[in-house]
Design a protein around this motif. Structure first.
Motif, mmCIF file in Angstrom:
data_model
loop_
_atom_site.group_PDB
_atom_site.id
_atom_site.type_symbol
_atom_site.label_atom_id
_atom_site.label_comp_id
_atom_site.label_asym_id
_atom_site.label_seq_id
_atom_site.Cartn_x
_atom_site.Cartn_y
_atom_site.Cartn_z
ATOM 1 N N UNK A 95 18.816 31.557 1.352
ATOM 2 C CA UNK A 95 17.476 31.113 0.958
ATOM 3 C C UNK A 95 17.170 31.622 -0.444
ATOM 4 N N UNK A 96 17.447 30.769 -1.451
ATOM 5 C CA UNK A 96 17.340 31.228 -2.832
ATOM 6 C C UNK A 96 16.413 30.395 -3.706
ATOM 7 N N UNK A 97 15.880 29.309 -3.189
ATOM 8 C CA UNK A 97 15.126 28.398 -4.057
ATOM 9 C C UNK A 97 13.641 28.712 -4.128
ATOM 10 N N UNK A 98 13.047 29.084 -2.991
ATOM 11 C CA UNK A 98 11.593 29.196 -2.941
ATOM 12 C C UNK A 98 10.974 27.813 -2.733
ATOM 13 N N UNK A 99 9.705 27.787 -2.364
ATOM 14 C CA UNK A 99 9.028 26.522 -2.081
ATOM 15 C C UNK A 99 7.813 26.349 -2.981
ATOM 16 N N UNK A 100 7.510 25.072 -3.295
ATOM 17 C CA UNK A 100 6.401 24.790 -4.194
ATOM 18 C C UNK A 100 5.507 23.666 -3.667
ATOM 19 N N UNK A 101 6.103 22.614 -3.098
ATOM 20 C CA UNK A 101 5.343 21.441 -2.676
ATOM 21 C C UNK A 101 5.013 21.434 -1.186
ATOM 22 N N UNK A 102 5.886 22.035 -0.391
ATOM 23 C CA UNK A 102 5.701 22.074 1.057
ATOM 24 C C UNK A 102 5.902 23.500 1.551
ATOM 25 N N UNK A 103 5.351 23.789 2.711
ATOM 26 C CA UNK A 103 5.545 25.096 3.326
ATOM 27 C C UNK A 103 7.032 25.325 3.633
ATOM 28 N N UNK A 104 7.458 26.577 3.742
ATOM 29 C CA UNK A 104 8.867 26.878 4.065
ATOM 30 C C UNK A 104 9.125 26.741 5.565
ATOM 31 N N UNK A 105 9.141 25.501 6.030
ATOM 32 C CA UNK A 105 9.279 25.254 7.471
ATOM 33 C C UNK A 105 10.613 25.752 8.015
ATOM 34 N N UNK A 126 13.981 36.696 -4.693
ATOM 35 C CA UNK A 126 12.603 36.280 -4.925
ATOM 36 C C UNK A 126 12.236 36.391 -6.394
ATOM 37 N N UNK A 127 11.360 35.487 -6.840
ATOM 38 C CA UNK A 127 10.724 35.631 -8.137
ATOM 39 C C UNK A 127 11.491 35.163 -9.348
ATOM 40 N N UNK A 128 12.690 34.566 -9.154
ATOM 41 C CA UNK A 128 13.469 34.175 -10.323
ATOM 42 C C UNK A 128 13.014 32.851 -10.924
ATOM 43 N N UNK A 129 12.184 32.099 -10.207
ATOM 44 C CA UNK A 129 11.596 30.870 -10.740
ATOM 45 C C UNK A 129 10.087 30.933 -10.551
ATOM 46 N N UNK A 130 9.355 30.644 -11.595
ATOM 47 C CA UNK A 130 7.901 30.801 -11.598
ATOM 48 C C UNK A 130 7.233 29.769 -10.680
ATOM 49 N N UNK A 131 6.113 30.157 -10.097
ATOM 50 C CA UNK A 131 5.242 29.274 -9.298
ATOM 51 C C UNK A 131 5.887 28.778 -8.013
ATOM 52 N N UNK A 235 18.386 20.060 0.425
ATOM 53 C CA UNK A 235 17.222 20.488 1.174
ATOM 54 C C UNK A 235 15.926 20.304 0.400
ATOM 55 N N UNK A 236 14.821 20.251 1.104
ATOM 56 C CA UNK A 236 13.515 20.100 0.463
ATOM 57 C C UNK A 236 13.262 21.297 -0.451
ATOM 58 N N UNK A 237 13.058 21.022 -1.732
ATOM 59 C CA UNK A 237 12.809 22.084 -2.696
ATOM 60 C C UNK A 237 14.010 22.949 -2.990
ATOM 61 N N UNK A 238 15.173 22.589 -2.456
ATOM 62 C CA UNK A 238 16.377 23.392 -2.670
ATOM 63 C C UNK A 238 16.652 24.397 -1.566
ATOM 64 N N UNK A 239 15.793 24.440 -0.540
ATOM 65 C CA UNK A 239 16.031 25.306 0.614
ATOM 66 C C UNK A 239 16.682 24.500 1.735
ATOM 67 N N UNK A 240 17.328 25.212 2.679
ATOM 68 C CA UNK A 240 17.971 24.514 3.782
ATOM 69 C C UNK A 240 16.894 24.054 4.760
ATOM 70 N N UNK A 273 1.894 16.067 -0.629
ATOM 71 C CA UNK A 273 2.207 17.427 -1.044
ATOM 72 C C UNK A 273 1.021 18.322 -0.697
ATOM 73 N N UNK A 274 1.310 19.562 -0.296
ATOM 74 C CA UNK A 274 0.243 20.500 0.027
ATOM 75 C C UNK A 274 -0.540 20.862 -1.237
#
Length: 333
Positions: A95-105, A126-131, A235-240, A273-274
């Motif tokens: 889990x390295x991407x983080x989420x921005x548009x949707x919750x981390x389901x 955590x924290x390597x990409x802003x927002x 994956x959505x936002x780069x997460x699995x 989008x949330x």
């Protein structure tokens, strides 16, 4: 990372050969072999390269894109430096991407599996990409500990069948390198190889990519590393996490054999989008105090892919059915 540069005024730095191989122009450059990639990354992990060499190396790789042998060599060099306790783990979840548009389901997928007895280790940075909202932050909000050693991982697996380990514990050097995202303005191969580490040799692994072209390289690299059961998706936002609004191509390994399987789009229209990622809302869905149509589809579909990858079910149809059953019973266990 820095060595004493003046030592190399009259002789070539040992790492220079690897930069030359990948950077010698359009006609002269080539990818590193597995052995070269292994040696190059071992030098990086051992702090035997200059900062300027490191930056050049990572960005040259970024421009040309890493080959399967390069990725496998980098990952193996990292794995060979780990000294973790041997643990019985069913599923390695990166889990390295983080989420921005949707919750981390996807987090709820992993926690539901854990509640039903499957041992899951998740790792990330955590924290390597802003927002973006990162997994560490969400897990802490839900009352889960962030492990700082393999002994804590063992303890959390015994108590909750789930453990999260930050990249900085797996490898402080890799954590430092992945944080260069905000310095370089670009992701580097570290974002790719970190997903493939599988630090506790879990029986099955899950990796997500953002750019579709990386699906095959992740799959082939996992195969090259000898992983027997694995799944890679966009994956959505780069997460699995399965995106119900799109078809999902799974590039997998099942008992040592490569396969591809596509899951169909499940929604008629793109889900909104949330407006904000309010973790109180997210927690209410987890505790069955609120429903969320998009989210609960994402949870069960993602869990279904995990169940199939672990070999719990023999088909994706039965895996999705079992995932729904596990989700419905999550508060009863």
């Amino acid at each position: 990372m820095t060595t004493k540069r003046n030592i190399y005024k009259n002789t070539e730095h040992p790492f220079a050969q690897f930069i030359r191989i990948i950077g010698k122009g359009k006609n002269g450059a080539r990818s590193l072999s597995y052995e070269e990639a292994y040696q190059a990354f071992r030098m990086i992990l051992n702090h035997e390269v200059e900062d300027v060499q490191l930056g050049a190396f990572l960005m040259l790789l970024r421009v040309k894109e890493e080959s399967v042998d390069e990725l496998a060599g980098f990952v193996q060099a990292t794995r060979d430096q780990l000294n973790f306790k041997a643990l019985d783990v069913d599923l390695d979840w990166s889990s390295y991407a983080g989420k921005r548009k949707h919750y981390p389901w996807f987090i709820l997928s992993a926690l539901t599996l854990a509640r039903h007895g499957y041992k899951v280790v998740m790792h990330g940075a955590a924290g390597h990409t802003i927002n973006r909202v990162y997994t560490e932050q969400v897990l802490e909000y839900l009352g889960y500990s962030i492990c700082q050693s393999d002994h804590e991982v063992e303890q959390q697996l015994q108590e909750r069948n789930f453990a999260y380990l930050p990249l900085e514990v797996i490898s402080p050097t890799l954590a430092e390198l992945i944080s260069l995202r905000n310095v370089m303005g670009l992701r580097s191969p570290i974002h790719t190889l970190a997903r493939l580490i599988n630090p506790f040799h879990a029986k099955a692994t899950l990796q997500a990519i953002f750019h579709p072209a990386y699906r095959s390289s992740h799959q082939q690299s996992a195969y090259r590393l000898g992983y027997q059961n694995s799944a890679v998706i966009k994956g959505e936002g780069g997460e699995f996490e399965r995106n119900p609004d799109a078809r999902t191509l799974i590039c997998g390994i099942k008992q040592g054999e490569l396969y591809e399987y596509e899951l169909p789009k499940l929604t008629d229209n793109r889900s909104p989008i949330e407006e904000e990622l309010d973790l109180a809302v997210f927690k209410e869905v987890w505790e069955a105090q609120r429903s969320h149509e998009y989210g609960e589809i994402a949870v069960t579909e993602t869990m279904g892919i995990a169940l199939y990858t672990m070999g719990v079910c023999n088909s994706y149809a039965s895996a999705m059915q079992k995932a729904q059953e596990l989700w419905d019973k999550r508060l009863a266990v």
